[in-house]
Motif scaffolding. Sequence first.
Motif, mmCIF file in Angstrom:
data_model
loop_
_atom_site.group_PDB
_atom_site.id
_atom_site.type_symbol
_atom_site.label_atom_id
_atom_site.label_comp_id
_atom_site.label_asym_id
_atom_site.label_seq_id
_atom_site.Cartn_x
_atom_site.Cartn_y
_atom_site.Cartn_z
ATOM 1 N N GLU A 141 0.759 -1.194 -0.179
ATOM 2 C CA GLU A 141 -0.072 0.042 0.003
ATOM 3 C C GLU A 141 0.716 1.306 0.215
ATOM 4 O O GLU A 141 0.522 2.327 -0.797
ATOM 5 C CB GLU A 141 -0.831 -0.145 1.543
ATOM 6 N N HIS A 142 2.120 1.280 0.708
ATOM 7 C CA HIS A 142 2.954 2.397 0.870
ATOM 8 C C HIS A 142 3.595 2.548 -0.439
ATOM 9 O O HIS A 142 3.885 3.794 -1.087
ATOM 10 C CB HIS A 142 3.898 2.105 1.936
ATOM 11 N N ARG A 189 1.293 4.117 -2.836
ATOM 12 C CA ARG A 189 1.060 5.586 -2.585
ATOM 13 C C ARG A 189 2.054 6.328 -3.215
ATOM 14 O O ARG A 189 2.039 7.387 -3.722
ATOM 15 C CB ARG A 189 0.953 5.730 -1.225
ATOM 16 N N GLU A 192 11.428 4.020 4.378
ATOM 17 C CA GLU A 192 10.099 4.950 3.741
ATOM 18 C C GLU A 192 9.241 3.829 3.359
ATOM 19 O O GLU A 192 8.055 4.204 3.384
ATOM 20 C CB GLU A 192 10.753 5.835 2.991
ATOM 21 N N ARG A 226 6.524 2.892 5.766
ATOM 22 C CA ARG A 226 5.704 4.101 6.538
ATOM 23 C C ARG A 226 4.254 4.112 5.970
ATOM 24 O O ARG A 226 3.739 4.105 4.858
ATOM 25 C CB ARG A 226 6.564 5.409 6.755
#
Length: 79
Positions: free
Chosen positions: A16-17, A20, A76, A79
């Motif tokens: 999902e990150h 995004r 990252e 996150r």
Amino acid sequence: MKIRKKQYGDCNMVGEHIERLRKEKGIRQKDFIEKIQLAGYDMNPSSYSKLEGQLKVATDKELFAIAKVLNVTIDELFR
């Protein structure tokens, strides 16, 4: 950018990150896969789509290549 039609799975924590981050950078999935391949990692569209959808486990090699192409740290991606 397309809106996700299916819910995320539970095979990884980063899909999902990654999706995004990719969309924030305005990169289409097809173009992103091409960049991953140019970086030296062999990834096919189906496999990448499953990774983003959290329907497949993400390998260390995949995470390394994805972070490199997105120009972010591996941290990252979580996150």
